[in-house]
Design a protein around this motif. Structure first.
Motif, PDB file in Angstrom:
ATOM      1  N   TYR A 175       0.799  -1.226   0.000  1.00 28.05           N
ATOM      2  CA  TYR A 175       0.000   0.000   0.000  1.00 28.05           C
ATOM      3  C   TYR A 175       0.836   1.283   0.000  1.00 28.05           C
ATOM      4  O   TYR A 175       0.324   2.353  -0.331  1.00 28.05           O
ATOM      5  CB  TYR A 175      -1.010  -0.016   1.154  1.00 28.05           C
ATOM      6  CG  TYR A 175      -1.984  -1.155   0.966  1.00 28.05           C
ATOM      7  CD1 TYR A 175      -2.978  -1.075   0.002  1.00 28.05           C
ATOM      8  CD2 TYR A 175      -1.857  -2.337   1.699  1.00 28.05           C
ATOM      9  CE1 TYR A 175      -3.850  -2.129  -0.215  1.00 28.05           C
ATOM     10  CE2 TYR A 175      -2.730  -3.404   1.489  1.00 28.05           C
ATOM     11  CZ  TYR A 175      -3.727  -3.297   0.527  1.00 28.05           C
ATOM     12  OH  TYR A 175      -4.569  -4.334   0.292  1.00 28.05           O
TER      13      TYR A 175
ATOM     14  N   HIS B 272      -1.298   1.597  -6.590  1.00 25.13           N
ATOM     15  CA  HIS B 272      -2.553   2.329  -6.704  1.00 25.13           C
ATOM     16  C   HIS B 272      -2.855   2.703  -8.155  1.00 25.13           C
ATOM     17  O   HIS B 272      -4.004   2.709  -8.568  1.00 25.13           O
ATOM     18  CB  HIS B 272      -2.512   3.579  -5.818  1.00 25.13           C
ATOM     19  CG  HIS B 272      -2.395   3.241  -4.353  1.00 25.13           C
ATOM     20  ND1 HIS B 272      -3.448   2.784  -3.620  1.00 25.13           N
ATOM     21  CD2 HIS B 272      -1.326   3.249  -3.514  1.00 25.13           C
ATOM     22  CE1 HIS B 272      -3.050   2.539  -2.369  1.00 25.13           C
ATOM     23  NE2 HIS B 272      -1.756   2.821  -2.289  1.00 25.13           N
TER      24      HIS B 272
ATOM     25  N   VAL C 124      -7.413   8.816  -3.350  1.00 26.22           N
ATOM     26  CA  VAL C 124      -6.705   9.877  -2.631  1.00 26.22           C
ATOM     27  C   VAL C 124      -5.231   9.899  -3.038  1.00 26.22           C
ATOM     28  O   VAL C 124      -4.681  10.941  -3.406  1.00 26.22           O
ATOM     29  CB  VAL C 124      -6.847   9.696  -1.098  1.00 26.22           C
ATOM     30  CG1 VAL C 124      -5.922  10.659  -0.363  1.00 26.22           C
ATOM     31  CG2 VAL C 124      -8.288   9.912  -0.680  1.00 26.22           C
ATOM     32  N   VAL C 125      -4.609   8.718  -2.999  1.00 26.35           N
ATOM     33  CA  VAL C 125      -3.178   8.648  -3.333  1.00 26.35           C
ATOM     34  C   VAL C 125      -2.929   9.127  -4.765  1.00 26.35           C
ATOM     35  O   VAL C 125      -2.074   9.991  -5.006  1.00 26.35           O
ATOM     36  CB  VAL C 125      -2.651   7.206  -3.150  1.00 26.35           C
ATOM     37  CG1 VAL C 125      -1.258   7.062  -3.753  1.00 26.35           C
ATOM     38  CG2 VAL C 125      -2.637   6.823  -1.678  1.00 26.35           C
TER      39      VAL C 125
ATOM     40  N   ALA D 185     -11.300   4.201  -1.671  1.00 23.92           N
ATOM     41  CA  ALA D 185     -11.044   5.634  -1.513  1.00 23.92           C
ATOM     42  C   ALA D 185      -9.552   5.922  -1.417  1.00 23.92           C
ATOM     43  O   ALA D 185      -9.059   6.895  -2.000  1.00 23.92           O
ATOM     44  CB  ALA D 185     -11.776   6.154  -0.277  1.00 23.92           C
ATOM     45  N   ALA D 186      -8.813   5.063  -0.696  1.00 25.97           N
ATOM     46  CA  ALA D 186      -7.379   5.297  -0.509  1.00 25.97           C
ATOM     47  C   ALA D 186      -6.669   5.426  -1.858  1.00 25.97           C
ATOM     48  O   ALA D 186      -5.810   6.288  -2.053  1.00 25.97           O
ATOM     49  CB  ALA D 186      -6.766   4.163   0.298  1.00 25.97           C
ATOM     50  N   THR D 187      -7.061   4.588  -2.797  1.00 22.32           N
ATOM     51  CA  THR D 187      -6.432   4.622  -4.119  1.00 22.32           C
ATOM     52  C   THR D 187      -6.698   5.951  -4.828  1.00 22.32           C
ATOM     53  O   THR D 187      -5.798   6.544  -5.421  1.00 22.32           O
ATOM     54  CB  THR D 187      -6.944   3.437  -4.957  1.00 22.32           C
ATOM     55  OG1 THR D 187      -6.411   2.239  -4.400  1.00 22.32           O
ATOM     56  CG2 THR D 187      -6.518   3.541  -6.410  1.00 22.32           C
TER      57      THR D 187
END
Lengths: 272, 248
Positions: A218, A224, A244-245, A240-242
């Motif tokens: 991660y 991502h 955002v990154v 969501a993390a993907t």
């Protein structure tokens, strides 16, 4: 030795960069023609022509898919679509990075003959790899039909995902192309790094297989970016993390590239 | 109205040989410091142009005179907008058509027709505009069916014909010529010369770099003598050549 341009404020630098990108974009007929010619050229006089791209990728996926499905004890209908998309998306990302290094050095002759926006060479590389990606998508369609996988509404998320990958290709491309004109070690360095990341990024294997070391998966931005296209094409929305990154990296990258390009654009011709 | 204005333009070329170009040397220079670092950072550079100021107005035909390495080609490339000066400012009004090394930047694997298209697009023409001009270019080259063959099958003369025809197909406002226009057989040279004359007549400004005094006297009304990147004299061609021949 400061020149008028190097002394100019950062605002003017960014304006220079944006101006180059805008005029370069307007010359789409040029870079689309050259990008297509690059592919055409590679397979000139060959019977299958550009379909060698599809064929060689297809054979690789089939072979590796068979062996690794056994190795990892995975069901073929589940593993092969995952692997196919991993390879295709990786080919897009790594291809852009690799070829961006020679975007300026490879066109040295014409850059010193005719004044044209430098961004044209960046767009040419991007377009070349978008076309290769399109050829490879044929394999995706075949695999999906073969295993009866039907993507759902999440497929639409391919559009923003693809746009983000292209924007990143543009800013990474400007850095790599300009820096490689100055420091010729960059190209072998980049191919080396790409190779390492191929093994470190979940392409052949799945993130769950490395559950004990989630950081490796991660914290790797390339994971991502791969997920950005792989997941919607498999019918799942990226987490969501993907988003955002990838969006954060895109934003910072474009701004940094704007300053860098504005500052050093005038020097590129001297570096060649 | 075409116009070129140079204000105190200087150009310094950094010379990167294998060692200063390598990332390793730069990294080592940072990490080791001291004498080795200083050596590694030592950069050789060449001052190609030194404080050149001049204004070229519509209708001017300027010849650049000087020995090898005097800065003629660099000055042309500054006027073409390819090299941004390291110091000073350049203003260029008008569409610039540069003809430097004929044939450099052409794709040897692509056909003659494809090369016409590539170069046209580079010069900012649209595909439709190029299509409209292709026949005229093809006719001028007299290459016939060879235009469908890859460029690598061309002889040097054929190559020059094509490059010349492509380069002169765009109406210039500012025409920048470097001396290298010489290949091709005698019949073509006559034709090329006629075309060049027409081409020059269309241009609002001509800047020509050559060693041929005759060519400059024939085509230019003004000249500038360059030496080691500095402008020594500028003015009517006769005056400049008087000075040049005295120094030669």
């Amino acid at each position: 030795m400061p020149s008028h341009d190097l002394l100019a404020g950062p605002g003017k630098r960014v304006a220079t960069a944006l101006g180059d990108a805008a005029t370069g974009m307007a010359m789409w007929e040029l870079w689309s023609t050259l990008g297509w010619n690059d592919i055409h050229q590679r397979y000139r006089r060959s019977l299958l022509g550009p379909f060698w791209i599809t064929l060689s990728m297809g054979v690789m996926i089939a072979t590796i898919g068979f062996v690794y499905a056994e190795l990892f004890r995975q069901a073929m209908f589940d593993y092969l679509p995952y692997l196919t998309l991993g390879f295709i998306v990786w080919a897009l990302i790594s291809g852009i990075m690799q070829d961006s290094c020679t975007a300026f050095t490879g066109s040295e002759g014409i850059i010193r003959q005719v004044r044209a926006p430098y961004s044209v060479h960046i767009f040419r590389v991007l377009w070349r790899h978008v076309l290769i990606f399109a050829h490879n998508l044929v394999i995706y369609v075949v695999v999906m039909l073969l295993f009866g996988v039907r993507p759902d509404g999440a497929l639409l998320l391919v559009v923003p995902g693809f746009a983000l990958i292209c924007l990143n290709g543009a800013w990474v491309g400007i850095f790599l192309a300009a820096l490689n004109a100055r420091f010729r070690d960059l190209q072998p360095l980049v191919s080396n790094v790409i190779q390492i990341f191929f093994y470190v990024t979940p392409i052949i294997w799945r993130p769950q297989q490395l559950a004990e070391h989630p950081a490796i998966v991660y914290l790797n931005p390339l994971y991502h970016f791969v997920a950005l296209l792989r997941m919607p094409l498999l019918g799942a929305a990226p987490p969501a993390a993907t988003w955002v990154v990838t969006i954060t990296i895109t934003g910072f990258g474009l701004v940094a590239a704007g300053f860098f390009f504005g500052r050093y654009r005038g020097r590129i011709a001297y570096w060649l | 109205m075409a116009k070129i204005r140079l204000d105190g333009v200087s150009v310094t070329f950094p010379i990167y040989h294998a060692s200063s170009r390598s990332l390793r040397k730069q990294v080592l220079a940072v990490s080791t410091g001291g004498r080795i670092g200083a050596d590694a950072r030592h950069q050789v550079s060449i001052q190609a142009l030194d404080d050149i100021s001049l204004t070229i107005e519509h209708g001017d035909r300027l010849g650049l005179v000087g020995h090898n390495g005097a800065g003629k080609s660099t000055l042309l490339r500054v006027m073409a907008g390819i090299y941004e000066p390291t110091r000073g400012a350049v203003t260029i009004d008008g569409r610039v058509v540069p003809i430097f090394d004929l044939g450099v930047g052409m794709d040897p694997e692509a056909s003659g027709y494809e090369n016409i298209q590539f170069r046209g697009l580079y010069c900012g023409l649209t595909r439709a505009q190029i299509r409209a001009k292709t026949e005229e270019i093809a006719e001028f080259t007299e290459l016939g069916t060879f235009l469908d063959m890859p460029l690598r099958t061309y002889s040097a003369g054929m190559h020059a014909r094509l490059a010349f025809a492509i380069s002169t197909c765009i109406e210039p406002e500012i025409l920048l010529l470097d001396e290298s226009i010489g290949a091709g057989d005698a019949a073509f040279l006559v034709k090329a010369k006629r075309r060049l004359e027409e081409f020059i007549a269309q241009a609002g400004i001509l800047v020509l770099a050559t060693h041929s005094e005759n060519m400059i006297r024939e085509l230019c009304n003004k000249a500038i003598l360059l030496e080691h990147g500095r402008g020594l004299v500028a003015g009517p061609t006769d005056e400049v050549f008087a000075r040049y021949n005295r120094s030669a």
